[in-house]
Design a protein around this motif. Structure first.
Motif, PDB file in Angstrom:
ATOM      1  N   GLY A  96      -2.984   2.040  -4.345  1.00 52.93           N
ATOM      2  CA  GLY A  96      -2.244   3.245  -4.698  1.00 52.93           C
ATOM      3  C   GLY A  96      -3.157   4.341  -5.195  1.00 52.93           C
ATOM      4  N   ASP A  97      -2.573   5.518  -5.420  1.00 47.72           N
ATOM      5  CA  ASP A  97      -3.385   6.623  -5.925  1.00 47.72           C
ATOM      6  C   ASP A  97      -2.780   7.289  -7.151  1.00 47.72           C
ATOM      7  N   SER A  98      -1.581   6.906  -7.532  1.00 47.58           N
ATOM      8  CA  SER A  98      -0.936   7.561  -8.671  1.00 47.58           C
ATOM      9  C   SER A  98      -0.703   6.568  -9.799  1.00 47.58           C
ATOM     10  N   ARG A  99      -0.344   7.099 -10.937  1.00 42.16           N
ATOM     11  CA  ARG A  99      -0.021   6.234 -12.072  1.00 42.16           C
ATOM     12  C   ARG A  99       1.203   5.381 -11.768  1.00 42.16           C
ATOM     13  N   GLY A 100       2.164   5.954 -11.061  1.00 39.74           N
ATOM     14  CA  GLY A 100       3.378   5.221 -10.731  1.00 39.74           C
ATOM     15  C   GLY A 100       3.157   4.103  -9.730  1.00 39.74           C
ATOM     16  N   ASP A 101       2.129   4.224  -8.902  1.00 46.14           N
ATOM     17  CA  ASP A 101       1.891   3.213  -7.869  1.00 46.14           C
ATOM     18  C   ASP A 101       1.565   1.839  -8.442  1.00 46.14           C
ATOM     19  N   VAL A 102       1.079   1.789  -9.666  1.00 50.56           N
ATOM     20  CA  VAL A 102       0.726   0.482 -10.236  1.00 50.56           C
ATOM     21  C   VAL A 102       1.953  -0.405 -10.397  1.00 50.56           C
ATOM     22  N   ARG A 103       3.144   0.190 -10.339  1.00 44.39           N
ATOM     23  CA  ARG A 103       4.377  -0.586 -10.521  1.00 44.39           C
ATOM     24  C   ARG A 103       5.001  -1.030  -9.205  1.00 44.39           C
ATOM     25  N   MET A 104       4.331  -0.807  -8.091  1.00 44.09           N
ATOM     26  CA  MET A 104       4.948  -1.099  -6.796  1.00 44.09           C
ATOM     27  C   MET A 104       5.296  -2.574  -6.611  1.00 44.09           C
ATOM     28  N   ALA A 105       4.656  -3.459  -7.351  1.00 45.68           N
ATOM     29  CA  ALA A 105       4.951  -4.892  -7.225  1.00 45.68           C
ATOM     30  C   ALA A 105       5.924  -5.380  -8.292  1.00 45.68           C
ATOM     31  N   GLU A 106       6.414  -4.479  -9.133  1.00 45.37           N
ATOM     32  CA  GLU A 106       7.373  -4.887 -10.166  1.00 45.37           C
ATOM     33  C   GLU A 106       8.628  -5.452  -9.521  1.00 45.37           C
ATOM     34  N   GLY A 107       9.089  -6.581 -10.040  1.00 47.91           N
ATOM     35  CA  GLY A 107      10.274  -7.226  -9.492  1.00 47.91           C
ATOM     36  C   GLY A 107       9.950  -8.409  -8.605  1.00 47.91           C
ATOM     37  N   LEU A 108       8.676  -8.586  -8.261  1.00 45.95           N
ATOM     38  CA  LEU A 108       8.271  -9.726  -7.443  1.00 45.95           C
ATOM     39  C   LEU A 108       7.809 -10.875  -8.330  1.00 45.95           C
ATOM     40  N   LYS A 109       8.005 -12.083  -7.848  1.00 43.39           N
ATOM     41  CA  LYS A 109       7.494 -13.259  -8.550  1.00 43.39           C
ATOM     42  C   LYS A 109       6.077 -13.511  -8.047  1.00 43.39           C
ATOM     43  N   ARG A 128      -5.019  -4.655  -8.423  1.00 46.37           N
ATOM     44  CA  ARG A 128      -4.634  -3.260  -8.187  1.00 46.37           C
ATOM     45  C   ARG A 128      -5.883  -2.430  -7.901  1.00 46.37           C
ATOM     46  N   VAL A 129      -5.880  -1.775  -6.743  1.00 49.51           N
ATOM     47  CA  VAL A 129      -6.982  -0.895  -6.347  1.00 49.51           C
ATOM     48  C   VAL A 129      -6.461   0.534  -6.357  1.00 49.51           C
ATOM     49  N   GLY A 130      -7.083   1.386  -7.166  1.00 51.38           N
ATOM     50  CA  GLY A 130      -6.611   2.755  -7.314  1.00 51.38           C
ATOM     51  C   GLY A 130      -7.575   3.770  -6.724  1.00 51.38           C
ATOM     52  N   PHE A 131      -7.031   4.735  -5.998  1.00 53.00           N
ATOM     53  CA  PHE A 131      -7.823   5.839  -5.455  1.00 53.00           C
ATOM     54  C   PHE A 131      -7.621   7.054  -6.354  1.00 53.00           C
ATOM     55  N   LEU A 132      -8.641   7.371  -7.112  1.00 56.44           N
ATOM     56  CA  LEU A 132      -8.603   8.532  -8.000  1.00 56.44           C
ATOM     57  C   LEU A 132      -9.294   9.679  -7.267  1.00 56.44           C
ATOM     58  N   ASN A 133      -8.492  10.486  -6.602  1.00 53.64           N
ATOM     59  CA  ASN A 133      -9.035  11.483  -5.680  1.00 53.64           C
ATOM     60  C   ASN A 133      -9.467  12.770  -6.366  1.00 53.64           C
ATOM     61  N   VAL A 134      -8.738  13.177  -7.394  1.00 56.27           N
ATOM     62  CA  VAL A 134      -9.032  14.429  -8.104  1.00 56.27           C
ATOM     63  C   VAL A 134      -8.872  14.203  -9.604  1.00 56.27           C
ATOM     64  N   HIS A 135      -9.269  15.202 -10.394  1.00 64.98           N
ATOM     65  CA  HIS A 135      -9.203  15.101 -11.861  1.00 64.98           C
ATOM     66  C   HIS A 135      -9.921  13.839 -12.344  1.00 64.98           C
ATOM     67  N   VAL A 136     -11.056  13.545 -11.735  1.00 65.59           N
ATOM     68  CA  VAL A 136     -11.738  12.282 -12.015  1.00 65.59           C
ATOM     69  C   VAL A 136     -12.161  12.187 -13.476  1.00 65.59           C
ATOM     70  N   GLU A 137     -12.801  13.209 -13.987  1.00 63.09           N
ATOM     71  CA  GLU A 137     -13.292  13.144 -15.365  1.00 63.09           C
ATOM     72  C   GLU A 137     -12.150  13.015 -16.362  1.00 63.09           C
ATOM     73  N   GLU A 138     -11.061  13.742 -16.107  1.00 62.86           N
ATOM     74  CA  GLU A 138      -9.939  13.717 -17.042  1.00 62.86           C
ATOM     75  C   GLU A 138      -9.163  12.400 -16.996  1.00 62.86           C
ATOM     76  N   ALA A 152       0.827  -1.207   0.000  1.00 63.38           N
ATOM     77  CA  ALA A 152       0.000   0.000   0.000  1.00 63.38           C
ATOM     78  C   ALA A 152       0.859   1.254   0.000  1.00 63.38           C
ATOM     79  N   ASP A 153       0.504   2.180  -0.856  1.00 65.87           N
ATOM     80  CA  ASP A 153       1.071   3.519  -0.794  1.00 65.87           C
ATOM     81  C   ASP A 153       0.576   4.188   0.493  1.00 65.87           C
ATOM     82  N   PHE A 154       1.244   5.260   0.915  1.00 68.65           N
ATOM     83  CA  PHE A 154       0.847   5.937   2.158  1.00 68.65           C
ATOM     84  C   PHE A 154       0.075   7.224   1.877  1.00 68.65           C
ATOM     85  N   ASP A 155       0.774   8.243   1.360  1.00 68.35           N
ATOM     86  CA  ASP A 155       0.151   9.549   1.163  1.00 68.35           C
ATOM     87  C   ASP A 155      -1.004   9.466   0.175  1.00 68.35           C
ATOM     88  N   ARG A 156      -2.180   9.886   0.626  1.00 68.00           N
ATOM     89  CA  ARG A 156      -3.392   9.975  -0.196  1.00 68.00           C
ATOM     90  C   ARG A 156      -3.908   8.608  -0.656  1.00 68.00           C
TER      91      ARG A 156
END
Length: 315
Positions: A247-260, A266-276, A33-37
């Protein structure tokens, strides 16, 4: 509150993942899990029905805007945030376009703290004075993960020392809210929770000298930095092949990269800029939760895994 679930209608990928997680149960589950936001909300709780929304602090922001640090740190933090945060959150800039700005932001922010002789005591005091809040459902979710003995990695581009102290403060306060006033305990954060973030390096007098290792920012977070950690080896986490990623950012989707891994939900929190950004997030994440949603649906998902596994064992 709006929940948007994305099912892979062609491959039935999400349904297949859920079935596997449920079949394997909590014993095969690892949470990253990401922390901020993500564990914290995007906005602070309103002080009243007509009160304006205030953005919640990040772990960097909590420290650098605190009254305990040098005034020049606070001034510098405001200038850096105004310059770089819109770049980080931009729905139109690519990651390659954002990358040099993120590197500049972290280098300058960390440099300010070193330049103005931040101390370990000031970090602790800043967290104690700060009012960092956690996303609704945080304690219920973390209690479930502790009960089910699910290793939970809090993987952040923030500051380890701030996050660790904030978790200790929050779990201690929760104990007190629940009527447990024991004060002799050394740590309050559950043993299944481990923080991976930018760790400060202090000298013998407690003055900040720098940060250990490669700087982790929002665009380079991958699990490769986890593999050599004592927590990873001690917990034999390589045996857990199902990852629930929050996670909440585009980069967070890669947090498991490198694991077998066998599967990643992946659960994403889209807090702002929802429509865009919604269409893009639906491509990146299996589940997208919008408008500062609570963690209740994540807890329900884990309960589903546990219940299905128990039912299968009973047969």
């Amino acid at each position: 509150m709006q929940y948007i679930y994305r099912y892979f209608t062609l491959s039935h990928g999400f349904a297949r993942k859920v079935k596997k997680f449920a079949r394997d149960g909590p014993e095969q589950l690892l949470v990253i899990a990401d922390f901020d936001r993500t564990l914290t909300p995007y906005y602070k709780p309103r002080r009243g029905p007509k009160a304006p929304l205030e953005q919640e602090s990040s772990s960097h922001g909590l420290l650098m805007s605190s009254s305990v640090v040098h005034p020049q740190v606070r001034v510098g933090e405001r200038e850096l945030f105004a310059r770089f945060y819109p770049v980080e959150m931009s729905p139109v800039l690519s990651e390659s376009e954002k990358l040099p700005f993120m590197e500049q932001w972290y280098d300058k922010a960390h440099g300010l703290l070193v330049e103005h002789a931040l101390t370990k005591a000031q970090v602790k005091e800043a967290v104690e004075l700060g009012g960092l809040t956690f996303r609704p459902g945080f304690h219920s979710l973390l209690k479930l993960l502790e009960t089910r003995e699910v290793p939970t990695l809090v993987f952040s581009a923030g500051i380890y020392d701030v996050i660790h102290a904030a978790l200790e403060k929050e779990f201690k306060a929760e104990r007190k809210r629940n009527g447990d006033a024991s004060s002799g305990q050394q740590t309050y954060t559950p043993g299944n929770v481990h923080v991976v973030s930018n760790m400060m390096r202090f000298d013998a007098q407690g003055r900040l000298q720098g940060f250990d290792g490669t700087t982790i920012h929002s665009l380079n977070k991958s699990a490769r930095v986890l593999l050599d950690s004592p927590f990873w080896k001690k917990g034999q986490l390589e045996k857990r092949h199902n990852v629930l990623l929050l996670g909440d950012s585009r980069g967070d989707v890669r947090m498991a990269e490198g694991l077998k891994t066998d599967e990643i939900i992946r659960v994403g929190f889209l807090n702002v800029h929802v429509e865009e950004a919604l269409e893009e997030y639906l491509e990146l994440y299996d589940v997208v939760l919008t408008h500062d949603a609570s963690l209740a649906s994540v807890e329900m998902l884990i309960e589903q895994f546990a219940a299905a596994s128990a039912k299968e064992e009973a047969h």
